[in-house]
Design an enzyme around this catalytic site. Structure first.
Site: not given
Length: 467
Positions: A143, A351
């Site tokens: 992440d 992202d």
């Protein structure tokens, strides 16, 4: 005016037929692909991760694919993937309150404010690392939108921890584990971070002893426990001796199978920042084209970056954990879309935890319209008007237009076809909000390119065909 002449070259790649079509000027604009390329293979297609000097690399796989040690049971449909991406992107872009205090007593010992983080259940890629001495394998989510890493720790019963295939990490069995004390500089940095607002656990006589953490994510998942110090094995023979992470003793929400999370954001708690003295704060990853393939995560930058195209990268306002680039143009089938410059203002967050790229209203509408026109030969599936999904039943091959994204500095990236453009037969783009609002670059669009985050240099690099 004479019509352009198209040339096609037929290739066979991994047993699937692929044809590249170009206009008479030689500019590639469409790709003919076998519909088999849209299907997920049941067998893992493993590949060896290259060993580079002065870099540490680990295999990266899709957690819903056959390469994962334990496949997650909640593989999302396109509609669900779209929903998860919207939830995550909406949260990231919303400037949500970052200091909402929630007091929670855990057996009378812990009182820690909460932070509403990003969404865990939208993340799709995992790496297997070793934690402790002797090293215990841990499968963790990748992440770039989070910076605090954590794993579930023993002892933890079924009501406090969610199911995972691997045994829980047990710090009592590691000779290198140590909880971080409240008075340490590491804990003070964690506490001073207004995005985490963590506190300290209390020992039996009511005095503070161990540094505690608590994170609550937008998707409803949450984790809390003791901020700790441990040895982290990135690859055989490559060990980070003092890695700070959250040893989670209480988790909740829609988590499934994975052992924890690896934070790659820009804050001091993240893995790249913690290892910056060795690897310079740079890292890269390559997401495979399909869920049955293998990619990689690497710390450090290659000594020769001539194969990369770089664009500038900046923090998002005062929310510095995210990586932001400027999108300046989009083309479909070799034709540049006419998009007002102001519509793309606001920046695009890169992202890897998001699935689908989110674009402002006008850029999304123009992309959708151009793509539908280029794919007019194939029937659309009746669905939400915001979705562009096709029924390829009866087709052995389909012709898909190339989609390219242009970033500041004139860097143009051709997305992988079909897997960087389509997801389950649907156009993998969605609307983020009004023009100028900004958006996110999702992991579908990153597939097959090595994404090099040169944080100190303030730039993001792309290397095509890396995995």
């Amino acid at each position: 005016m004479a019509s352009p002449v198209f040339l096609c070259i037929l290739l066979v790649i991994f047993g699937s037929y692929l044809s590249i079509c170009a206009a008479g000027d030689g500019k590639q604009s469409f790709v003919v692909v076998s519909t088999r390329s849209f299907q997920t293979e049941d067998v893992c297609s493993t590949s060896t991760v290259t060993s580079w000097p002065n870099r540490a690399a680990a295999p990266l796989v899709h957690r819903h694919g056959p390469c994962a040690k334990s496949q997650s049971t909640d593989k999302p449909s396109f509609t669900e993937a779209l929903h998860r991406s919207r939830v995550r992107a909406d949260y990231i872009m919303s400037k949500a309150p970052r200091g909402t205090t929630v007091q929670e007593q855990d057996e009378g010992k812990v009182s820690i404010p909460a932070y509403l983080g990003t969404s865990v259940d939208s993340q799709e890629y995992v790496v297997t690392l070793g934690l402790g001495t002797p090293a215990v394998e841990q499968v963790v989510l990748l992440d770039t939108g989070s910076y605090l890493s954590w794993v579930q720790c023993a002892p933890c019963n079924s009501s406090d921890c969610y199911p995972q295939k691997d045994p829980l990490f047990d710090p009592r069995k590691s000779s290198t584990y140590a909880p971080i004390s409240c008075g340490s500089d590491v804990c003070k940095i964690l506490q001073s971070d207004d995005k985490l607002n963590n506190g300290c656990s209390m020992n039996g006589n009511g005095t503070q002893s161990q540094c505690g953490y608590r994170v609550e994510y937008g998707g409803g998942s949450k984790t809390s426990g003791v901020y700790s110090n441990e040895a982290l094995t990135l690859a055989p023979g490559i060990v980070i001796k003092d890695f700070h992470f959250g040893c989670g003793y209480k988790q909740g929400g829609p988590n499934d199978k994975f052992d924890g999370l690896l934070g790659l954001g820009r804050a001091p708690e993240s893995l790249p920042v913690q290892t910056s003295a060795v690897y310079g704060g740079s890292f890269s990853y390559c997401l495979p084209p399909v869920s049955s393939g293998t990619g990689f995560l690497a710390l450090g930058a290659p000594s020769n970056t001539s194969a990369f195209s770089f664009t500038s990268m900046t923090p998002l306002m005062d929310y510095a954990t995210f990586y932001v680039v400027e999108l300046t143009g989009i083309s479909v089938g070799g034709k540049q879309l006419h998009i007002p410059r102001k519509a793309l203002e606001g920046g695009m967050i890169v992202d890897c935890g998001n699935i689908i790229t989110q674009l402002p209203t006008t850029p999304h509408a123009k992309l959708q319209s151009a793509f539908r026109a280029a794919m007019a030969a194939y029937p659309l599936v009746p669905s939400d008007p915001d979705e562009t999904c096709y029924n390829f039943t009866g087709y052995s091959n389909v012709t898909v237009p190339k989609v390219a994204l242009t970033f500041s500095g004139g860097v143009t990236i051709d997305l992988d076809v079909p897997n960087g453009v389509l997801l389950d037969g649907c156009l993998a783009f969605a609307e983020s909000g009004p023009d100028g609002y900004g958006g996110t670059i999702g992991n579908v669009q990153m597939r097959t390119s090595e994404m090099l985050y040169d944080v100190r240099g303030g730039r993001l690099g792309f290397r095509a065909g890396a995995c």
